[in-house]
Design a protein around this motif. Sequence first.
Motif, short mmCIF file in Angstrom:
data_model
loop_
_atom_site.label_atom_id
_atom_site.label_comp_id
_atom_site.label_asym_id
_atom_site.label_seq_id
_atom_site.Cartn_x
_atom_site.Cartn_y
_atom_site.Cartn_z
N ILE A 233 0.82 -1.21 0.00
CA ILE A 233 0.00 0.00 0.00
C ILE A 233 0.85 1.26 0.00
N VAL A 234 1.82 1.34 0.91
CA VAL A 234 2.56 2.60 1.07
C VAL A 234 3.57 2.83 -0.05
N ASN A 235 3.88 1.78 -0.83
CA ASN A 235 4.81 1.94 -1.95
C ASN A 235 4.16 1.71 -3.31
N ASP B 161 -1.61 -6.95 -4.36
CA ASP B 161 -1.52 -6.00 -5.48
C ASP B 161 -1.10 -4.62 -4.99
N PRO B 162 -0.87 -3.65 -5.90
CA PRO B 162 -0.33 -2.34 -5.49
C PRO B 162 -1.26 -1.49 -4.64
N GLU B 163 -2.50 -1.90 -4.47
CA GLU B 163 -3.41 -1.17 -3.58
C GLU B 163 -3.66 -1.92 -2.28
N GLU C 181 -0.89 6.59 -11.11
CA GLU C 181 -1.48 7.71 -11.85
C GLU C 181 -2.86 8.07 -11.32
N ARG C 182 -3.72 7.07 -11.05
CA ARG C 182 -5.08 7.38 -10.59
C ARG C 182 -5.16 7.52 -9.07
N GLY C 183 -4.15 6.98 -8.37
CA GLY C 183 -4.13 7.02 -6.91
C GLY C 183 -4.73 5.77 -6.31
N THR C 184 -4.19 5.36 -5.16
CA THR C 184 -4.75 4.21 -4.45
C THR C 184 -6.18 4.52 -4.04
N ALA C 185 -7.09 3.60 -4.34
CA ALA C 185 -8.53 3.82 -4.12
C ALA C 185 -8.99 5.09 -4.83
#
Length: 295
Positions: free
Chosen positions: A199-201, A223-225, A254-258
């Motif tokens: 999440i933080v990376n 996954d990245p989120e 690019e879109r941001g987490t969540a």
Amino acid sequence: MPGSITVAAVQAAPLAMAGLPVFDRGETVAQFAADVMRVREAIAGPALIVYPEIHLFGTEETESLGAAAEPLDGPLIAALGGVAAAADAWLVPGSVLELGEHGEFFNTAPVFAPDGRLVASYRKMFPWRPFEKFTPGNRFVTVDIPDVGRLGLSICYDAWFPELSRHLAWMGAEVIVNLVKTTTPDRHQELVLARANSIVNQVFTVSVNCAGPVGMGRSIIVDPEGAVLQESPDEAPGVLCQHIDFEAVAAVRERGTAGTNRMWDQFGPSDSPISLPLYDGRIDPQRWSPSSHPQ
């Protein structure tokens, strides 16, 4: 542009039989090669096959491990390269016992290309003290898989130190591979850390632990989120096969987490540096972004 690859995280007990007076390289590599081919036959196309920490060795006794240590130009690494070539796969065979040129004793993760070349090696930076007697490494390591993307390497207790995952992500890693041999009840906390580090990376995390009766299992792919793509439910042997699209990392950033958080865009070049007294250093806004993939 980044591509994709199928990752096989092999949750298995250490191969070498406990109680052997010495490490039997030939027998162990033969067993390992057979298992790698078993896994490879279930995967079509490019593959990255990953095993747990110290997978080839059936003991945690320091003296026995030390007796099995070899330099990276020794016969064990050569034999493991042959296994990767036979499987035509990217291979992380767990970590091995590396004998340094000055007699140091490292817990080292080697990475082999499908042609059998040793393309990278990472020495565990944070041994589990006071129990592990390895010499700590001092270098962050990433690996480029051509036409796919970049891996960052981490071994077990390293995941408890956020500085390591942060640096790997800053160096351009889209997937952090964490090799684990957790035999203690804290695997539950490590699952939280796998998700938190992702999440933080904004990276994928593949954390593969050894199976019972030695290890606690519970291997996980995140996954990245921070969503869990796959998780072993218990300590039983098994393989998590997951097709990973490395381009998802750039999309999330690019879109941001969540759809909201863009941590790598936090700083502007005109922001003042932030002092980091713990490290006698600082966050320099002009060096924050990982987009240039610095090595």
